[in-house]
Scaffold this motif. Structure first.
Motif, PDB file in Angstrom:
ATOM      1  N   VAL A   1      -5.290   3.582   0.906  1.00  0.00           N
ATOM      2  CA  VAL A   1      -4.429   4.693   1.330  1.00  0.00           C
ATOM      3  C   VAL A   1      -3.344   4.951   0.296  1.00  0.00           C
ATOM      4  CG1 VAL A   1      -2.897   5.558   3.131  1.00  0.00           C
ATOM      5  CG2 VAL A   1      -4.906   4.209   3.757  1.00  0.00           C
ATOM      6  N   CYS A   2      -2.599   3.903  -0.062  1.00  0.00           N
ATOM      7  CA  CYS A   2      -1.502   4.138  -1.013  1.00  0.00           C
ATOM      8  C   CYS A   2      -1.999   4.313  -2.443  1.00  0.00           C
ATOM      9  CB  CYS A   2      -0.454   3.035  -0.922  1.00  0.00           C
ATOM     10  SG  CYS A   2      -1.033   1.359  -1.260  1.00  0.00           S
TER      11      CYS A   2
ATOM     12  N   GLU B   1      -2.447   8.368  -1.696  1.00  0.00           N
ATOM     13  CA  GLU B   1      -1.465   9.219  -1.028  1.00  0.00           C
ATOM     14  C   GLU B   1      -0.060   8.630  -1.180  1.00  0.00           C
ATOM     15  OE1 GLU B   1      -2.438  12.003   0.227  1.00  0.00           O
ATOM     16  OE2 GLU B   1      -4.613  11.688   0.384  1.00  0.00           O
TER      17      GLU B   1
ATOM     18  N   THR C   1       3.176   7.329   0.347  1.00  0.00           N
ATOM     19  CA  THR C   1       3.480   6.693   1.639  1.00  0.00           C
ATOM     20  C   THR C   1       4.911   7.026   2.064  1.00  0.00           C
ATOM     21  OG1 THR C   1       4.159   4.665   0.508  1.00  0.00           O
ATOM     22  CG2 THR C   1       1.871   4.812   1.231  1.00  0.00           C
TER      23      THR C   1
ATOM     24  N   HIS D   1      -3.674   9.181   7.937  1.00  0.00           N
ATOM     25  CA  HIS D   1      -4.779  10.101   7.693  1.00  0.00           C
ATOM     26  C   HIS D   1      -5.127  10.863   8.963  1.00  0.00           C
ATOM     27  CE1 HIS D   1      -9.201  10.849   6.496  1.00  0.00           C
ATOM     28  NE2 HIS D   1      -8.440  11.728   5.884  1.00  0.00           N
TER      29      HIS D   1
ATOM     30  N   CYS E   1     -12.376  13.913   0.668  1.00  0.00           N
ATOM     31  CA  CYS E   1     -11.631  12.783   1.228  1.00  0.00           C
ATOM     32  C   CYS E   1     -12.581  11.802   1.900  1.00  0.00           C
ATOM     33  CB  CYS E   1     -10.607  13.287   2.248  1.00  0.00           C
ATOM     34  SG  CYS E   1      -9.617  11.948   2.966  1.00  0.00           S
TER      35      CYS E   1
ATOM     36  N   LEU F   1     -11.246   8.672   3.100  1.00  0.00           N
ATOM     37  CA  LEU F   1     -10.459   7.727   3.881  1.00  0.00           C
ATOM     38  C   LEU F   1     -10.936   7.738   5.334  1.00  0.00           C
ATOM     39  CD1 LEU F   1      -6.814   8.390   2.621  1.00  0.00           C
ATOM     40  CD2 LEU F   1      -8.249   6.383   2.132  1.00  0.00           C
TER      41      LEU F   1
ATOM     42  N   ALA G   1      -6.584   6.035   9.026  1.00  0.00           N
ATOM     43  CA  ALA G   1      -6.111   5.096   8.016  1.00  0.00           C
ATOM     44  C   ALA G   1      -4.648   5.382   7.699  1.00  0.00           C
ATOM     45  CB  ALA G   1      -6.962   5.196   6.761  1.00  0.00           C
ATOM     46  N   SER G   2      -3.859   4.314   7.561  1.00  0.00           N
ATOM     47  CA  SER G   2      -2.425   4.525   7.383  1.00  0.00           C
ATOM     48  C   SER G   2      -1.812   3.462   6.488  1.00  0.00           C
ATOM     49  CB  SER G   2      -1.717   4.518   8.747  1.00  0.00           C
ATOM     50  OG  SER G   2      -1.871   3.249   9.369  1.00  0.00           O
ATOM     51  N   CYS G   3      -0.705   3.832   5.864  1.00  0.00           N
ATOM     52  CA  CYS G   3       0.052   2.874   5.065  1.00  0.00           C
ATOM     53  C   CYS G   3       1.506   3.330   5.015  1.00  0.00           C
ATOM     54  CB  CYS G   3      -0.515   2.772   3.647  1.00  0.00           C
ATOM     55  SG  CYS G   3       0.380   1.591   2.606  1.00  0.00           S
TER      56      CYS G   3
ATOM     57  N   HIS H   1       0.433  -1.554   4.261  1.00  0.00           N
ATOM     58  CA  HIS H   1      -1.033  -1.437   4.284  1.00  0.00           C
ATOM     59  C   HIS H   1      -1.594  -1.772   5.666  1.00  0.00           C
ATOM     60  CE1 HIS H   1       0.133  -1.801   0.121  1.00  0.00           C
ATOM     61  NE2 HIS H   1       0.368  -3.093   0.251  1.00  0.00           N
TER      62      HIS H   1
END
Length: 505
Positions: free
Chosen positions: A186-187, A190, A192, A196, A205, A207, A211-213, A217
């Motif tokens: 993710v990072c 994108e 942070t 997503h 895309c 991802l 998905a997130s950060c 992470h």
């Protein structure tokens, strides 16, 4: 015409000379059929690979090409196929480890038994996808090293690798003894904090949804834990603390483990997520007390999965059969039943119980014959494919139960040709019967001609070797390409017709 050539490529009666001719004009689709031929010679395999590069991989996996036939600079993907099977040459791996195409390095990283210097090269690869693939399949010592990799995606792959040492897996779960990961997918892509969009419409895309950060992470760390909890090599004393975790995904990851202590199983048996309870219900580790508890579960899928438990007591299983749609399948506990238990099941007053045992295909003749006369259509339907039944018994089934058993009677390997023809003439008709007769080894020419009248049975019948050769030839012009291709693959197609079709090209 193309689909006809594809059918011919798979026709087992095609002469070697015509195979050579097809190789000379093959495209990707025709090459797929040719590469699967059992009679393909080594010279033909090499010629096919030279004609269609992409076929070299299939030929390598089929064993038609060996290391002596392959130049990795010409057919690198075929060389990878042999390395994947452990029959490639070590020097190929050294060349491919530096291949500019990332997908090839990634494929190489999944191969077992690579030279240590190649593993070291892959472990230093600049693309995290190559590293993750290596981490997923590599040896214990390399996996232990990669568990501390600064990229979280590599750690996630290590957590899935069953060769990873237990101590490293425990560290991935708890985080103790490992430096914090510095990057994730993710990072990498994108700024942070980023989450997503689950409905992301960007075509480029890849991802995962959600998905997130935020710098920690978090979604990948969660995925690392989930992978490690599913990994049977992770120490059980590390995973049991997650039975009450707020994440349903993490609790779900535990439910299929074969080493869970009873108290953990008991907690999962009352989990609010039906999928957790369903996975637990099929887990051989649960005891009879939990089996009885889960037999009363409100969710039908939990009860259905419990019926597949290898040690479910028969009295519980028969109760489940009355309250749950299990389907037409031989359950593990029924397959393992003793002769005494088979007798008890077959004489049960409950038709749902008799239907369970009727799914076996190794019943003693006296029990098989008794069930053949069962008054319940569901029991007879389950038994109808059983080998050894006489024509008279099969006809009696049809007379008594009609459309309920017709299709299953048509699948019986001992059903004689005359009976198959009568099944096709039954009123009211059952369309599935046409498909079953069309694939039956005992189907006659007249039966197959009748099957051609059914749209779904027509492609199946077109490939049956008992179909008269002139009819097979006529079907080459059928409006349905699937029918024409099946006819072209039919070994009863006249050789002269095969020759004409190929030589016209």
């Amino acid at each position: 015409m193309h689909h006809i050539l594809c059918g011919l490529a798979a026709n087992p009666a095609l002469s070697s000379e015509l195979v050579d001719r097809l190789i000379s004009i093959a495209d990707d689709d025709i090459a797929t059929g040719l590469a699967s031929r059992a009679d393909l010679s080594r010279a033909q395999a090499v010629a096919l690979a030279e004609r269609v590069d992409e076929s070299a991989v299939q030929l390598a996996y089929e064993g038609r090409l060996t290391a002596a036939d392959i130049d990795p600079s010409v057919w690198p993907d075929a060389a990878l196929a042999l390395l994947d099977q452990g029959v490639g040459r070590p020097e190929w791996a050294r060349v491919l480890a530096a291949d500019p195409v990332r997908e090839r390095r990634e494929k190489l990283a999944a191969c077992r038994g690579l030279p240590s210097d190649v593993v070291d090269t892959l472990a230093a690869d600049p693309d995290v996808r190559v590293l993750a693939e290596l981490a997923l399949w590599t040896t214990p010592d390399v996996a232990a090293r990669l568990a501390a990799h600064p990229h979280a995606e590599v750690r996630r792959a290590v957590a899935s690798n069953e060769a990873t040492p237990p101590a490293a897996l425990a560290a991935l779960v708890t985080g103790e003894g490992l430096p914090a990961a510095r990057r994730c997918l993710v990072c990498d892509r994108e700024q942070t904090p980023f989450v997503h969009d689950r409905q992301c419409l960007r075509p480029d895309c890849d991802l995962l949804p959600g998905a997130s950060c935020d710098g920690s992470h978090e979604s990948t760390v969660h995925a690392i834990r989930e992978a490690a909890l599913r990994n049977p090599a992770t120490p059980v004393d590390v995973v049991v603390g997650f039975v009450d975790h707020p994440s349903a995904q993490l609790r779900w990851a535990l439910a299929a483990r074969r080493d869970l202590p009873r108290h953990a199983c008991a907690r999962l048996a009352s989990d609010p997520t039906p999928g957790v309870r369903a996975d637990l219900a099929e887990n051989p580790v649960i005891d009879d007390a939990l089996i009885r508890t889960l037999a009363g579960d409100r969710d039908p899928d939990v009860r259905r999965r419990l019926a597949h438990h290898p040690r479910v007591p028969l009295y519980v299983l028969t109760q489940l059969a009355r309250t749950t749609r299990i389907g037409a399948t031989l359950l593990p506990r029924i397959a393992a039943s003793s002769p005494t238990e088979v007798e008890e099941l077959a004489t049960s007053p409950d038709p749902a119980t008799r239907m369970l045992v009727a799914q076996r295909r190794d019943l003693p003749p006296e029990i098989r014959d008794r069930l053949a006369d069962d008054p319940d259509a569901k029991v007879v339907k389950a038994l109808a494919p059983h080998p050894g039944l006489s024509e008279a018994q099969l006809r009696t089934m049809v007379d008594r139960h009609g459309v309920h058993v017709l299709a299953k009677v048509a699948t019986n390997p001992d059903a004689p040709p005359a009976l198959l023809e009568d099944l096709l003439r039954h009123e009211p008709a059952v369309r599935k019967v046409f498909r079953e007769v069309a694939r039956h080894r005992g189907a006659t020419a007249s039966a197959l001609l009748a099957c051609l009248a059914d749209k779904r049975a027509r492609p199946v019948a077109a490939g049956h070797p008992a179909l008269p050769p002139p009819v097979v030839a006529e079907l080459l012009a059928d409006a349905d390409w699937q029918v024409a291709e099946a006819a072209a693959a039919n070994p009863s197609l006249p050789p002269a017709v095969m020759s004409d079709l190929v030589c016209q090209q």
